[in-house]
Scaffold this active site. Structure first.
Site, PDB file in Angstrom:
ATOM      1  N   GLU A  71      -6.818 -30.622  -4.645  1.00 14.20           N
ATOM      2  CA  GLU A  71      -5.627 -30.062  -5.284  1.00 14.20           C
ATOM      3  C   GLU A  71      -5.608 -30.416  -6.765  1.00 14.20           C
ATOM      4  OE1 GLU A  71      -0.751 -30.656  -5.117  1.00 14.20           O
ATOM      5  OE2 GLU A  71      -1.996 -31.273  -3.425  1.00 14.20           O
TER       6      GLU A  71
ATOM      7  N   GLU B 288      -4.080 -24.542  -4.512  1.00 13.78           N
ATOM      8  CA  GLU B 288      -4.873 -25.172  -5.572  1.00 13.78           C
ATOM      9  C   GLU B 288      -6.135 -25.806  -4.996  1.00 13.78           C
ATOM     10  OE1 GLU B 288      -1.717 -26.522  -9.010  1.00 13.78           O
ATOM     11  OE2 GLU B 288      -1.888 -27.799  -7.234  1.00 13.78           O
TER      12      GLU B 288
ATOM     13  N   ASP C 236      -6.067 -27.524  -9.638  1.00 16.11           N
ATOM     14  CA  ASP C 236      -5.045 -27.329 -10.668  1.00 16.11           C
ATOM     15  C   ASP C 236      -5.690 -27.139 -12.035  1.00 16.11           C
ATOM     16  OD1 ASP C 236      -2.217 -27.610 -11.797  1.00 16.11           O
ATOM     17  OD2 ASP C 236      -3.204 -29.321 -12.731  1.00 16.11           O
TER      18      ASP C 236
END
Length: 239
Positions: free
Chosen positions: A54, A125, A58
């Protein structure tokens, strides 16, 4: 987690998701990790959860979106580009994209954990991070543009913008009251899904409070309330 630990049934499910997204992934273990919430990993020792992917996804998303917006809107300045990007990479937009593509069907969560928008956004993400690590930048670029490109047009037309912070700052500075000051007044909930409460002060007086699953969302909620409390008539997204 290794590929051998994934059941044939689960492999078929992941293949279905990849078909839905229009991508390939040679290392299914990466995709499985991307779809494993920390609550599920806590109940199943030895499994990897998706927080590292994640974090990486991002960064990948912000980079690809930034490059895309530079080419898509050549006449826009840094402020305009930043505003559009902020909406495109927000938890709200990520959750909407994840829901559109039924990502929730494939996310593994703990028995007592409900599938909240923040979990959908984080998994989205993480999937982007996994696709990059497996197949490289070009494939994840194509995926991101397919998933978020149409959103950029809508954001540019103010259909999804909710930049109440920008509107509040414009209002206060226009009245020589300085820049609004945001402060976190409370943090609740589990570490993997915190709920922030933020206050915003105008001219040293608290004008509004708001909550959200990220500090940015809480600040936007606080700014929105402040605009209402201050009687600002055009409480519309700033463009």
């Amino acid at each position: 987690m290794t590929g051998s630990t994934i059941s044939p049934k689960r492999i078929k499910e992941l293949d279905k998701l990849l078909n839905e997204l229009g991508v390939i992934c040679g290392r299914m273990a990466l995709l499985e990790e991307a779809l494993t919430h920390s609550s599920y990993a806590a109940e199943n020792p030895g499994l990897l959860h998706n927080e590292r992917l994640e974090f990486f996804g991002d960064s990948v998303l912000k980079f690809v979106v930034s490059e895309y917006l530079l080419e898509r809107f050549p006449s826009y300045d840094e402020g305009n580009l930043s505003e559009i990007r902020a909406v495109l990479v927000s938890g709200k937009t990520l959750a909407e994209v994840a829901e559109k593509h039924k990502l929730g069907r494939y996310i593994l969560t703990g028995r007592r954990v409900s599938l909240k928008p923040s979990i959908l956004a984080g998994a989205m993400e993480a999937v982007l991070g996994a696709i990059y690590l497996d197949s490289g930048l070009m494939q994840v670029q194509n995926l991101i543009i397919r998933l978020f490109g149409s959103q950029a047009t809508a954001v540019d037309r103010d259909e999804f913008k909710e930049n109440y912070k920008a509107q509040l700052q414009e209002w206060t500075q226009g009245r020589a009251e300085g820049i609004p000051i945001y402060s976190v007044v409370n943090t609740a909930g589990p570490a993997h899904d915190p709920l922030f409460t933020v206050s915003v002060a105008v001219a040293e007086t608290v004008a509004g409070t708001g909550s959200g699953h990220s500090k940015k969302d809480a600040e936007q909620a606080a700014a929105k309330e402040a605009l209402m409390q201050l009687g600002v008539n055009k409480a519309q997204p700033a463009g």
